[in-house]
Design a protein around this motif. Structure first.
Motif, PDB file in Angstrom:
ATOM      1  N   ARG A 127      42.733 -15.499 -15.621  1.00 44.59           N
ATOM      2  CA  ARG A 127      43.089 -16.737 -14.914  1.00 44.59           C
ATOM      3  C   ARG A 127      44.482 -17.227 -15.304  1.00 44.59           C
ATOM      4  O   ARG A 127      45.240 -17.708 -14.465  1.00 44.59           O
TER       5      ARG A 127
ATOM      6  N   LEU B  83      46.502 -21.490 -11.234  1.00 40.76           N
ATOM      7  CA  LEU B  83      45.133 -21.386 -11.721  1.00 40.76           C
ATOM      8  C   LEU B  83      45.007 -21.718 -13.216  1.00 40.76           C
ATOM      9  O   LEU B  83      43.892 -21.815 -13.720  1.00 40.76           O
TER      10      LEU B  83
ATOM     11  N   VAL C 230      42.541 -24.298 -14.530  1.00 39.85           N
ATOM     12  CA  VAL C 230      41.766 -24.800 -13.397  1.00 39.85           C
ATOM     13  C   VAL C 230      40.285 -24.465 -13.559  1.00 39.85           C
ATOM     14  O   VAL C 230      39.922 -23.358 -13.931  1.00 39.85           O
ATOM     15  N   LYS C 231      39.464 -25.418 -13.256  1.00 38.47           N
ATOM     16  CA  LYS C 231      38.025 -25.219 -13.404  1.00 38.47           C
ATOM     17  C   LYS C 231      37.324 -25.265 -12.050  1.00 38.47           C
ATOM     18  O   LYS C 231      37.870 -25.795 -11.073  1.00 38.47           O
ATOM     19  N   ASN C 232      36.127 -24.741 -12.019  1.00 35.56           N
ATOM     20  CA  ASN C 232      35.281 -24.818 -10.831  1.00 35.56           C
ATOM     21  C   ASN C 232      35.968 -24.269  -9.589  1.00 35.56           C
ATOM     22  O   ASN C 232      35.848 -24.827  -8.499  1.00 35.56           O
ATOM     23  N   ASN C 233      36.662 -23.203  -9.777  1.00 31.79           N
ATOM     24  CA  ASN C 233      37.453 -22.606  -8.709  1.00 31.79           C
ATOM     25  C   ASN C 233      37.101 -21.125  -8.620  1.00 31.79           C
ATOM     26  O   ASN C 233      37.189 -20.409  -9.620  1.00 31.79           O
ATOM     27  N   ASP C 234      36.716 -20.690  -7.427  1.00 31.26           N
ATOM     28  CA  ASP C 234      36.258 -19.314  -7.282  1.00 31.26           C
ATOM     29  C   ASP C 234      37.334 -18.298  -7.650  1.00 31.26           C
ATOM     30  O   ASP C 234      37.037 -17.296  -8.320  1.00 31.26           O
TER      31      ASP C 234
ATOM     32  N   ALA D 189      39.755 -18.691  -9.699  1.00 33.46           N
ATOM     33  CA  ALA D 189      39.941 -18.732 -11.150  1.00 33.46           C
ATOM     34  C   ALA D 189      38.835 -17.949 -11.856  1.00 33.46           C
ATOM     35  O   ALA D 189      39.090 -17.191 -12.797  1.00 33.46           O
TER      36      ALA D 189
END
Lengths: 242, 703
Positions: free
Chosen positions: B346, B352, B355-359, B361
């Protein structure tokens, strides 16, 4: 068909032979004259000073069951087993067995079962089934060194009687017998006098000490056992099994 | 082959790859005064590897060292230190160590050894098989060229599942400085892979049926282990949960104790609900989920379970199952690692980072683990990703690559944050492909030098996190003010010390922390709230000394410094204090020799000072203060120009830091002017011979 008079005599004979539980749960067995002859043979042995072979009939009161979905592969159970009981950390001697399945599952690296860290990460924890009669390890032991713990009815190795012949290791279909190389004695899960240390030490709530039930029938075999039953012991099977 | 000693297995294995000769030494006789781990490593380097030795020279040695507690049921053991002349230290290769967890340390002990010293260079690829007190070198020509996983599998299929295999991938084989050694699928030691590759050593496999003996009373041992378990928090010894709960007086949103009631390991068979008693000793493994911590709450549904080192209940690694990556990229849907290893993929993508909760990533993280942990590529605590972003977006990469090479790279994919970009990038590093692959694999120092970029471009820019000598900060002033800064000056690679930040990030309110610090170091002023720093004082210097000494002690005992020391705990009835004597209590019982905290810390100080001596000798420089213990310029700046010692800034003050170094050197009894240990400092620690050799070269501090 047993007759009433016979059944009282049979119960008494069985009780003297320490086999009374064979009829206490499952109702009357088919008893024939052959059986009585076998019992007579046992009493003759006793009269000649030979101890009656130990046939474990009592069932364990508790057992350890393991949930593979929760096992995090830390092996603290194995470590607690030998560290707290024997004063040394020796997973090869642990009486609960996890590290052998850790990476590739019970089949190992050549089976590619898809389990273990290298597969779906499922770790199968192998625990002693505290088998019901016939107890493979105990039955094989030529010294009758695997006995029943008073409190838990766990099947335990009496180190005083064990001569280190290792026949029990060959007999267990799940390869659960351990061997203490230093003492040169077999050893096995003895449920830690009712407070199993592995259960206490598991940080993932994956082990539980529960009332015993017979899981031997359904637990997949790990190995092809090679059970050598001493002749004198084998002769007594006919006592109950026609 | 049971050892008669407590704790130690009893022998150190020495393998000369040039001659094929394998010998053994008695651990306690030869190395008892430096315990194990990095202690043995530094001693071997001092005694046997001449100053100026290049990392990839056959004269360099690689010392795999573990400690007396490895292989036992001590919570948070399982660490192996790999000490060597470290290839990414710049501008000159100097002593450094990589650390790996997993199964290797324990299984090395069961195999009968406390350390393996690898010397020389084989004339063809080999792997070392260590089993039950014996060792043989095996031909690795059929393994060479394979990734870590294939090599590990091949060896395991041959020797059995009770083995642990530490292997290098193509990066290590190709002598890429940014290469790792890996065992147990996800546990890597940074920076040392190329040294192993330069020796033509593909892997070391260890297995055995041996024991680690506890010399002391086993009942006392059991009590101590159980006490220790009650003192444990979650990962990094964060002792309060991240969520409010009636079960805890305090909580802290940035705590790593995130396993709240109601959370589930969503990808476990039938799902595993974490349960409600957060302090239960049977649920310690549920507290930590680093994949969720770093990649976001949405990752609970991908979590299969925790994983980690043998014997550790914390499980700081997370096993993830993300079906989409199998479908989209044809890679294994299951992956696992922790912290930087988890985030590896990531962090290459500017949009990214963090970055969280990101496909995208999550997929990049999965691809990163898949590639890096097989090729054996290191990130240098995510420095290579930061370098890549800076050099791309400021146009340097375009300027330095030839037009053909630049065109051959799918930069549009990169700019869009397409995770598949990694399938091209990471193998380039492992195989030194082109200018980009070669440069990125050098380590930051040599990379900047190769491209003619002044180091000050990095040391003045906070966004690089760069510290010195080719490596980044590792818990400096962003965590612990002056204490963190001092610690980060002391090493040649990034400090890797967590003694201090485990505590200040434990989640406890500052008033509670101050009470604990007062009890240990004499004054509540020994710690400040993060980002609300006060001027330097002697108590912080003492805490800094304790931090580095305990780190070396842990690295020599196989204790995890990412968890210990244990000066804080979740226990309200203890005032949230822990037990600062726990290491010495374990040592005493394991080895069978009563050793106080002070005595054990003295040994830690000896080990740390030996590292100092090595650095001085190999730099041929006594002015550590001026030439080594440096602080990057960005530490003294603030984006909003907030002054130092005001709330909301982590900015430090030059004079204050100078005072900090004065106080630290005074605590260490080193020469104030140069920061070099004096002859007396060496001698008081039993390093008289070290002092004599350094004195000959005028490298001893003045009293």
């Amino acid at each position: 068909m047993e007759r009433e008079g016979d059944s009282r005599r049979i119960s008494e004979t069985l009780r003297q032979a320490g086999l009374e539980s064979a009829v206490s749960r499952r109702g009357f067995l088919q008893i024939t004259t052959g059986t009585l002859a076998g019992l007579a043979a046992m009493r003759a042995l006793a009269a000649a000073g030979e101890p009656a072979p130990l046939i474990i009939m009592a069932e364990a009161t508790g057992m350890i069951i393991a949930d593979p979905a929760r096992c995090v592969g830390c092996q603290r159970c194995e470590l607690a087993c030998t560290e707290f009981n024997d004063g040394r950390s020796q997973p090869s001697m642990a009486r609960i067995k996890v590290s052998r399945n850790l990476n590739y599952g019970p089949g190992g690296a050549l089976a590619m079962s898809g389990q273990g860290l290298w597969g779906n990460s499922l770790v199968i924890q192998d625990t002693c089934k505290q088998c019901a009669h016939p107890v493979p390890c105990a039955t094989t032991c030529p010294q009758d060194a695997i006995v029943v713990d008073r409190k838990t009815k766990a099947r335990v190795v009496d180190a005083g009687k064990c001569v280190g012949c290792r026949l029990c290791q060959k007999a267990c279909p799940w390869d659960m017998m351990s061997f203490d190389e230093e003492a040169e004695k077999a050893t096995k899960c003895f449920l830690c006098n009712g407070s199993p240390k592995c259960v206490e030490s598991c940080p993932a709530d994956a082990l539980h000490f529960v009332p015993w039930r017979n899981v031997a029938a359904t637990a997949p075999r790990r190995t092809a056992p090679f059970a050598v039953i001493p002749a004198a012991k084998a002769a007594t099977c006919i006592t109950c099994h026609q | 082959m049971a050892s008669k000693l407590g704790g130690w297995a009893g022998e150190v294995l020495r393998v000369d790859l040039s001659t094929g000769r394998i010998t053994r030494e008695n651990t306690f006789e030869r190395y008892g005064d430096v315990l194990g781990g990095t202690g043995i490593g530094y001693k071997v380097l001092w005694d046997e590897v001449p100053a100026g030795t290049d990392a990839f020279d056959p004269a360099n040695k690689l010392i795999f060292g573990v400690g007396v507690l490895a292989g036992t049921g001590v919570p948070c053991n399982g660490r192996t230190a790999i000490t060597t002349i470290f290839p990414t230290v710049w501008p000159k290769h100097l002593v450094g160590s990589g650390h790996m967890g997993g199964q290797f340390a324990a299984r090395l002990k069961y195999a009968g050894f406390d350390a393996i010293i690898v010397e020389g260079q084989a004339d063809h690829p080999v792997w070392l098989h260590v089993k039950d007190g014996t060792a043989v070198l095996r031909d690795a020509r059929s393994l060479w060229g394979q990734g870590i996983r294939q090599a590990t599998l091949g060896i395991t299929q041959e020797i059995g599942e009770d083995s642990a295999v530490a292997a290098i991938g193509q990066a290590g084989e190709n002598r890429v400085p940014m290469a790792v050694v890996m065992n147990s699928l996800s546990h890597s030691a940074g920076g040392v892979g190329g040294v192993m590759g330069a020796k033509n050593l593909k892997a070391i496999a260890v297995q055995g049926r041996g024991a680690v003996r506890i010399a002391g009373d086993k009942g006392e041992w059991e009590k101590l282990v159980k006490l220790h378990l009650t003192l444990l928090g979650a990962n990094n010894q964060h002792v309060v949960p991240s969520f409010p709960t009636p079960q805890s007086e305090y909580y802290n949103p940035s705590s790593r104790w995130i396993g709240a009631p109601g959370k589930r390991w969503g990808a476990a068979p039938q799902g595993v609900a974490l349960g409600s008693d957060i302090h239960s000793l049977n649920k310690i493994a549920y507290r930590t989920n680093n994949a969720v911590y770093f990649l976001g709450d949405s990752v609970w549904k991908y979590t299969v379970r925790g994983n980690g080192c043998s014997g550790c209940p914390i499980r700081c690694h997370t096993i993830l199952k993300v079906p989409s990556v199998a479908a989209k990229y044809g890679i294994n849907e299951v992956g696992q690692n922790t912290c930087a290893g988890l985030m590896f993929g990531r962090q290459f993508f500017k949009e990214l980072v963090g970055v969280k909760n990101n496909d995208a990533a999550i997929e990049a993280a999965m691809i990163g683990m898949h590639l890096a942990d097989d090729l054996g590529v290191w990130c240098n605590y995510m420095q290579v990703q930061r370098d890549f972003i800076k050099l791309y977006y400021n146009g340097t990469i375009k300027a330095k690559l030839g037009a053909d090479e630049y065109k051959s790279i799918a930069w549009d994919k990169y700019e869009k944050g397409d995770p598949s970009f990694l399938f091209d990038l990471l193998p380039r590093i492992a195989h030194k492909r082109g200018e980009l692959g070669t440069a990125l694999g050098l380590g930051t120092g040599a990379h900047l030098q190769r491209w003619g970029i002044p180091e000050t471009d990095w040391t003045d820019d906070h966004s690089t996190y760069y510290w010195k000598m080719g490596h980044p900060k590792h818990h400096a002033n962003e965590d612990d003010g002056q204490c963190g800064v001092i610690i980060n000056t002391q090493y040649n690679r990034d400090a890797q010390c967590h003694s201090h930040c485990n505590f200040v990030r434990s989640g406890l309110p500052i008033e509670v922390q101050k009470k604990i610090v007062a009890g240990l170091w004499g004054s509540p002023d020994g710690v400040d709230a993060i980002g609300d720093y006060r001027p330097m004082n002697v108590y912080k210097a003492r805490r800094a000394k304790w931090s580095v000494i305990r780190k070396e002690l842990h690295d020599s005992m196989s204790i995890c410094n990412w968890m210990g020391p244990w000066i804080a705990s979740p226990l309200k009835e203890r005032g949230y204090g822990g037990d600062d004597t726990i290491e010495s209590k374990y040592y005493s019982l394991a080895v069978g020799r009563q050793t106080s905290r002070e005595e054990l810390d003295r040994i830690g100080e000896r080990i740390f000072t030996l590292h100092r001596a090595l650095t001085i000798r190999d730099m041929n420089e006594v002015d550590m203060r001026g030439k080594h213990d440096t602080v990057p310029g960005w530490v003294y700046k603030d984006k909003k120009d907030l002054p130092a010692f005001s709330k909301g800034t982590i900015r430090m003050d030059r004079d204050d830091i100078a005072k900090g170094m004065d106080l630290f050197y005074a605590e260490m009894k080193w020469d104030q002017k140069t920061g070099a240990p004096t002859a007396k400092a060496y001698e008081d620690l039993g390093l008289k011979q070290v002092a004599q050799e350094l004195r000959k070269k005028n490298l001893v501090g003045k009293a």
